[in-house]
Design an enzyme around this catalytic site. Structure first.
Site, PDB file in Angstrom:
ATOM      1  N   SER A  24       0.837  -1.210   0.000  1.00  0.00           N
ATOM      2  CA  SER A  24       0.000   0.000   0.000  1.00  0.00           C
ATOM      3  C   SER A  24       0.864   1.248   0.000  1.00  0.00           C
ATOM      4  CB  SER A  24      -0.910  -0.001   1.238  1.00  0.00           C
ATOM      5  OG  SER A  24      -0.129  -0.054   2.416  1.00  0.00           O
ATOM      6  N   ASN A 111      -1.435  -2.070  13.479  1.00  0.00           N
ATOM      7  CA  ASN A 111      -2.888  -1.835  13.503  1.00  0.00           C
ATOM      8  C   ASN A 111      -3.250  -0.551  14.243  1.00  0.00           C
ATOM      9  OD1 ASN A 111      -2.861  -4.261  12.234  1.00  0.00           O
ATOM     10  ND2 ASN A 111      -3.757  -5.439  13.927  1.00  0.00           N
ATOM     11  N   THR A 156     -40.017  26.878  -8.101  1.00  0.00           N
ATOM     12  CA  THR A 156     -40.300  25.546  -7.552  1.00  0.00           C
ATOM     13  C   THR A 156     -40.623  24.710  -8.778  1.00  0.00           C
ATOM     14  OG1 THR A 156     -42.669  25.979  -7.301  1.00  0.00           O
ATOM     15  CG2 THR A 156     -41.278  26.504  -5.405  1.00  0.00           C
ATOM     16  N   HIS A 157     -40.239  23.457  -8.772  1.00  0.00           N
ATOM     17  CA  HIS A 157     -40.405  22.587  -9.952  1.00  0.00           C
ATOM     18  C   HIS A 157     -39.711  23.184 -11.185  1.00  0.00           C
ATOM     19  CE1 HIS A 157     -43.722  20.700  -7.611  1.00  0.00           C
ATOM     20  NE2 HIS A 157     -43.956  21.952  -7.268  1.00  0.00           N
ATOM     21  N   LYS A 284     -18.368  29.144 -28.618  1.00  0.00           N
ATOM     22  CA  LYS A 284     -18.707  28.552 -27.320  1.00  0.00           C
ATOM     23  C   LYS A 284     -17.868  29.050 -26.156  1.00  0.00           C
ATOM     24  CE  LYS A 284     -20.531  24.684 -26.878  1.00  0.00           C
ATOM     25  NZ  LYS A 284     -21.733  24.153 -26.299  1.00  0.00           N
ATOM     26  N   ASN A 286     -17.849  27.464 -22.353  1.00  0.00           N
ATOM     27  CA  ASN A 286     -18.495  26.398 -21.579  1.00  0.00           C
ATOM     28  C   ASN A 286     -18.198  26.521 -20.086  1.00  0.00           C
ATOM     29  OD1 ASN A 286     -19.491  25.227 -23.952  1.00  0.00           O
ATOM     30  ND2 ASN A 286     -17.556  24.129 -24.279  1.00  0.00           N
ATOM     31  N   TYR A 318      -8.901  -5.852  13.703  1.00  0.00           N
ATOM     32  CA  TYR A 318      -8.370  -5.387  12.420  1.00  0.00           C
ATOM     33  C   TYR A 318      -8.504  -6.458  11.346  1.00  0.00           C
ATOM     34  CZ  TYR A 318      -5.241  -3.730   8.777  1.00  0.00           C
ATOM     35  OH  TYR A 318      -4.746  -3.327   7.574  1.00  0.00           O
ATOM     36  N   GLN A 323      -7.263  -1.699   4.750  1.00  0.00           N
ATOM     37  CA  GLN A 323      -6.264  -0.946   3.995  1.00  0.00           C
ATOM     38  C   GLN A 323      -6.921  -0.226   2.816  1.00  0.00           C
ATOM     39  OE1 GLN A 323      -2.306  -2.704   3.527  1.00  0.00           O
ATOM     40  NE2 GLN A 323      -2.669  -2.709   1.324  1.00  0.00           N
ATOM     41  N   LYS A 326      -8.131   3.848   2.483  1.00  0.00           N
ATOM     42  CA  LYS A 326      -7.386   5.069   2.191  1.00  0.00           C
ATOM     43  C   LYS A 326      -7.598   5.648   0.793  1.00  0.00           C
ATOM     44  CE  LYS A 326      -4.213   3.062   4.619  1.00  0.00           C
ATOM     45  NZ  LYS A 326      -5.242   2.432   5.499  1.00  0.00           N
TER      46      LYS A 326
HETATM   47  N1  ARG Z   1      -1.193  -1.026   5.567  1.00  0.00           N
HETATM   48  C1  ARG Z   1      -2.111  -1.399   6.596  1.00  0.00           C
HETATM   49  C2  ARG Z   1      -3.416  -0.599   6.479  1.00  0.00           C
HETATM   50  O1  ARG Z   1      -3.412   0.345   5.788  1.00  0.00           O
HETATM   51  C3  ARG Z   1      -1.507  -1.131   7.922  1.00  0.00           C
HETATM   52  C4  ARG Z   1      -1.832  -2.134   8.968  1.00  0.00           C
HETATM   53  C5  ARG Z   1      -1.362  -3.479   8.553  1.00  0.00           C
HETATM   54  N2  ARG Z   1      -1.542  -4.427   9.566  1.00  0.00           N
HETATM   55  C6  ARG Z   1      -1.394  -5.708   9.336  1.00  0.00           C
HETATM   56  N3  ARG Z   1      -1.531  -6.493  10.306  1.00  0.00           N
HETATM   57  N4  ARG Z   1      -1.091  -6.166   8.164  1.00  0.00           N
HETATM   58  O2  ARG Z   1      -4.411  -0.940   7.065  1.00  0.00           O
END
Ligand code: ARG
Length: 461
Positions: A24, A111, A156-157, A284, A286, A318, A323, A326
């Site tokens: 990651s 974690n 309205t509408h 145009k 836009n 966990y 992961q 993100k």
């Molecule tokens: N890269 C992991 C995440 O974003 C971090 C935690 C990983 N923990 C594990 N036991 N593999 O969640």
């Protein structure tokens, strides 16, 4: 450092495909400064409770600061085999300070570490978003002030309904973005909780002082349950939900700017600097910025759906699924900030065609409610007044006229209560300024709303 921190119990090397699949680092490397701040606080706490010596803690924090500089100078080498930002930092720390680096991970786990990093990141981003939203709201109030005399049809509408001030319309968005800010501010309370030291899931056997770590990192409190601390992402979902709502408000405003700048409406003209042309049609201009904001709203709502779907069936504590929280989080933060940032300078540059909006407010029987109100003022029950006015509208439609274009004699044919003063009563200006009920569009009310907004904004600083 050995190849992998878990090498001890493994007999095979990790498959390259698995390394790439589980890595990651491309995503979470942006958390580096929070990761380093968290590690430094952790070291200090470990030294304070006697798990590390003062010298060890010094070496570790020095090494961590060196890594921060390397990353900031672009001199840091990333490698999929090191999976994530936590392992990259720890591995590089070994290069700088040697075997003492292996002590850094005492009494914590990745974690609780990732939970900390994400909370620190989101805390900083939420604060920044709040300040940007403050700027946006200030801009809306000031544009509303500039256009305080501009009358337009309210809809309205999407059918012309009653005349309103453009400023009243703009201040409606001020209210929406103010609620968005309230939601972000409220969410901050639940983001601002320190999870480090919960370790993998059950806490730790070391005599750690989590309150001290929290104090060093500026958290007002620590998480109460170690399993919840590493398994919970509801703070992040709340953020995505607030971000989605905020984007929906942007999207509605964008839709109106797009409509209003069309030849059909011609209420506004977008500034050249915030529009684009066509590669084929020379005439145009836009409204690409509001169009893209409207489009990006779909992405942010998608980010929310990704996160809630991700979490819905995960057993405690966990799971690696997490992961995947993100990419949607970072995408939503970046997208929302980009939209706020482009709207702030764009709004004041929009040209308003006040004549067109005012003319539009005078056509389409927007004064029908007021004619009924006029009759009520002379003693007729509202339902009856509604019916009488309806008949007058039908007649005017037949003649291709507006209500106020019918002759007095013709109007009096519908009710003997009607006198010559009806024509003053039916002006757009009169209709707006009579709507003095709290929250209504009368100029005095809107002026007050703008003043209240400015006062609220200056006390937020
Ligand atoms: N890269 C992991 C995440 O974003 C971090 C935690 C990983 N923990 C594990 N036991 N593999 O969640």
């Amino acid at each position: 450092m050995p190849d992998k921190p878990w090498d001890g119990r493994f007999t095979q090397k990790t498959d390259k495909l698995v390394e790439a699949f589980t890595s990651s680092i491309d995503i979470d490397k942006r958390l580096y400064s929070y990761d380093i701040d968290g590690s430094i606080a952790h070291c200090r706490m470990l030294a304070r409770v006697g798990v590390l010596t003062g010298d060890e803690a010094e070496m570790l924090t020095g090494g961590l600061e060196t890594i921060r500089k390397e990353i900031e100078a672009g001199a840091f080498v990333y490698d999929d085999s090191l999976e994530d930002i936590h392992m990259h930092v720890e591995s590089r720390l070994f290069d700088h300070v040697g075997p003492v680096a292996r002590k850094l991970h005492t009494a914590r786990s990745r974690n609780d570490q990732i939970a900390l990093d994400v909370r620190m990141y989101l805390r900083a981003e939420t604060r920044e978003i709040l300040s940007m939203l403050g700027e946006l709201r200030r801009t809306l109030a000031s544009v509303a002030e500039t256009h305080i005399d501009v009358m337009m049809p309210g809809y309205t509408h999407l059918q012309r309904a009653q005349p309103v001030l453009l400023s009243h319309h703009l201040m409606a968005y001020y209210e929406m973005f103010t609620r968005d800010a309230d939601r972000f501010r409220d969410g901050l309370k639940r983001i601002d909780v320190m999870p480090l030291g919960c370790a993998a899931l059950a806490g730790t056997t070391y005599p750690i002082d989590r309150e001290y770590t929290a104090e060093l990192l500026g958290f007002p409190k620590i998480s109460a349950n170690s399993m919840d601390a590493v398994a919970d992402r509801d703070f992040l979902i709340e953020f995505l939900s607030a971000a989605s709502l905020c984007m929906i408000h942007f999207s509605r405003l964008s839709e109106e700017l797009i409509l209003w700048s069309s030849s059909e409406f011609k209420f506004i003209e977008m500034p050249d600097a915030f529009a684009t042309g066509s590669s084929i049609m020379p005439q145009k201009k836009n409204p690409d910025v509001p169009e893209l904001v409207r489009g990006k709203t779909g992405r942010v709502i998608g980010d929310l759906v990704a996160a809630i779907t991700l979490m819905k069936s995960l057993p405690l504590a966990y799971n690696r699924d997490m992961q995947e929280d993100k990419p949607p989080l970072f995408d939503a933060v970046d997208t929302l900030k980009a939209c706020i940032a482009v709207y702030i300078p764009m709004l004041p540059e929009i040209t308003v065609n006040a004549e067109t909006t005012c003319r539009a407010a005078a056509v389409g029987f927007l004064n029908a409610t007021d004619m009924a109100d006029y009759l009520v003022g002379r003693g007729m029950p509202f339902r009856e007044a509604h019916a009488v006015t309806g008949k007058a509208v039908a007649e005017a439609l037949k003649q291709g006229k507006e209500l106020h274009e019918l002759s007095l004699a013709r109007l009096q044919g519908f009710s003997s209560l009607i006198a010559a003063d009806i024509f003053d009563y039916l002006t757009t200006e009169g209709m707006i300024d009579r709507r003095r009920s709290a929250g209504g569009t009368a100029r005095g009310n809107v002026r007050q709303a703008i003043a209240a907004a400015k006062a609220a904004l200056s006390s937020e600083l």
